[in-house]
Every structure is written in C-alpha cells, then in structure tokens.
Design a protein around this motif. Structure first.
Motif, mmCIF file in Angstrom:
data_model
loop_
_atom_site.group_PDB
_atom_site.id
_atom_site.type_symbol
_atom_site.label_atom_id
_atom_site.label_comp_id
_atom_site.label_asym_id
_atom_site.label_seq_id
_atom_site.Cartn_x
_atom_site.Cartn_y
_atom_site.Cartn_z
ATOM 1 N N GLU A 6 8.012 -10.653 -10.055
ATOM 2 C CA GLU A 6 8.606 -11.558 -9.083
ATOM 3 C C GLU A 6 9.435 -12.638 -9.771
ATOM 4 O O GLU A 6 9.158 -13.030 -10.910
ATOM 5 N N CYS A 22 11.560 -9.209 -6.125
ATOM 6 C CA CYS A 22 10.500 -8.441 -6.768
ATOM 7 C C CYS A 22 11.146 -7.183 -7.354
ATOM 8 O O CYS A 22 11.544 -6.287 -6.607
ATOM 9 N N TRP A 36 4.666 -8.626 0.617
ATOM 10 C CA TRP A 36 4.566 -9.955 0.010
ATOM 11 C C TRP A 36 3.308 -10.629 0.542
ATOM 12 O O TRP A 36 3.027 -10.577 1.745
ATOM 13 N N ILE A 70 12.012 -10.040 5.080
ATOM 14 C CA ILE A 70 11.798 -9.130 3.968
ATOM 15 C C ILE A 70 12.869 -8.045 4.016
ATOM 16 O O ILE A 70 13.251 -7.571 5.091
ATOM 17 N N ARG A 72 14.895 -4.793 1.303
ATOM 18 C CA ARG A 72 14.801 -4.064 0.047
ATOM 19 C C ARG A 72 16.107 -3.363 -0.255
ATOM 20 O O ARG A 72 16.847 -2.990 0.662
ATOM 21 N N CYS A 96 4.263 -10.001 -4.901
ATOM 22 C CA CYS A 96 4.667 -8.764 -4.257
ATOM 23 C C CYS A 96 3.698 -7.667 -4.673
ATOM 24 O O CYS A 96 3.021 -7.766 -5.707
#
Length: 124
Positions: A6, A22, A36, A70, A72, A96
């Motif tokens: 992280e 992360c 998280w 959140i 990704r 994370c």
C-alpha cells in the motif's frame, strides 16, 4: 504467493482527500477480489470496501458510502481507494487484502493475503 504493498497515506486536514494505492504481485490484478480494511488505535480491523475481480461489483461499509470509492486497474495490478471529505474518525492504518476465493466478501477472515498497511491521519 501474493504480495501487496500500500501507499498514498499521510496527514491531511479534515475535509481533504487522499488516494490510496495497493500494488499487487503479478497476476493478482485479474485473479482475485480485493478489499480495503482499516484499523484505528485500540480498535479492531474493520471492512471498508471491496471490489470484484472484474471491477463490476463493489461493496462499501455504511460509514464510508458516498465518500470512498474503490477501483482497480488490472493491467497495472493495482487497486485504489479514493477518499473524499476526510474526517478525524477516518484516522487509521489502511490495509489492502486479496481474496483468493471466487466470492467477494466483506469479512476479514475471507482474505488470504494482506499488505503492511499505510497510515492515514486526519486532523480536525
């Protein structure tokens, strides 16, 4: 073996924002659900947010809905946590974690791999 790292924490004033990152080891990006969690001093670690392997499904703790997002980037094997309107009660170490099952969970015990955490401190 999955390694998670992280970054992005720091000391901010109430009302400010941060983006935590992360970075995961190879192949984690598309393989696992990611979450998280945070742990404040003298408190238990608690769920904050989770995202499915393809990024379509997300879960949030009620206490952070509307302020935390959140996301990704599987090409970069990185998961993010955007935090807006920070409050002093958000002060905690943020971790994370990777869930190697094919289910997306909000439960701490469902996650198999953890990072070392990044400190977020919010001053009033």
């Amino acid at each position: 073996q999955v390694q998670l790292s992280e970054s992005g924490g720091g000391l901010v004033q109430a009302g400010g924002s941060l983006r935590l990152s992360c970075a995961a080891s190879a192949r984690t990006g598309s393989g696992y659900g990611m979450g998280w969690f945070r742990q404040a001093p003298a408190k238990e670690r608690e769920f904050v947010a989770a995202i499915s392997r393809n990024g379509v499904t997300t879960y949030y703790a009620d206490s952070v809905k509307g302020r935390f997002t959140i996301s990704r980037d599987n090409a970069k094997n990185t998961v993010y946590l955007q935090i807006l309107s920070l409050k002093p009660e958000d002060t905690a170490v943020y971790y994370c974690a990777a869930d190697t099952s094919r289910l997306l969970s909000t439960q701490l015990g469902s996650y198999d791999y953890w990072g070392q955490g990044t400190q977020v401190s919010v001053s009033s």
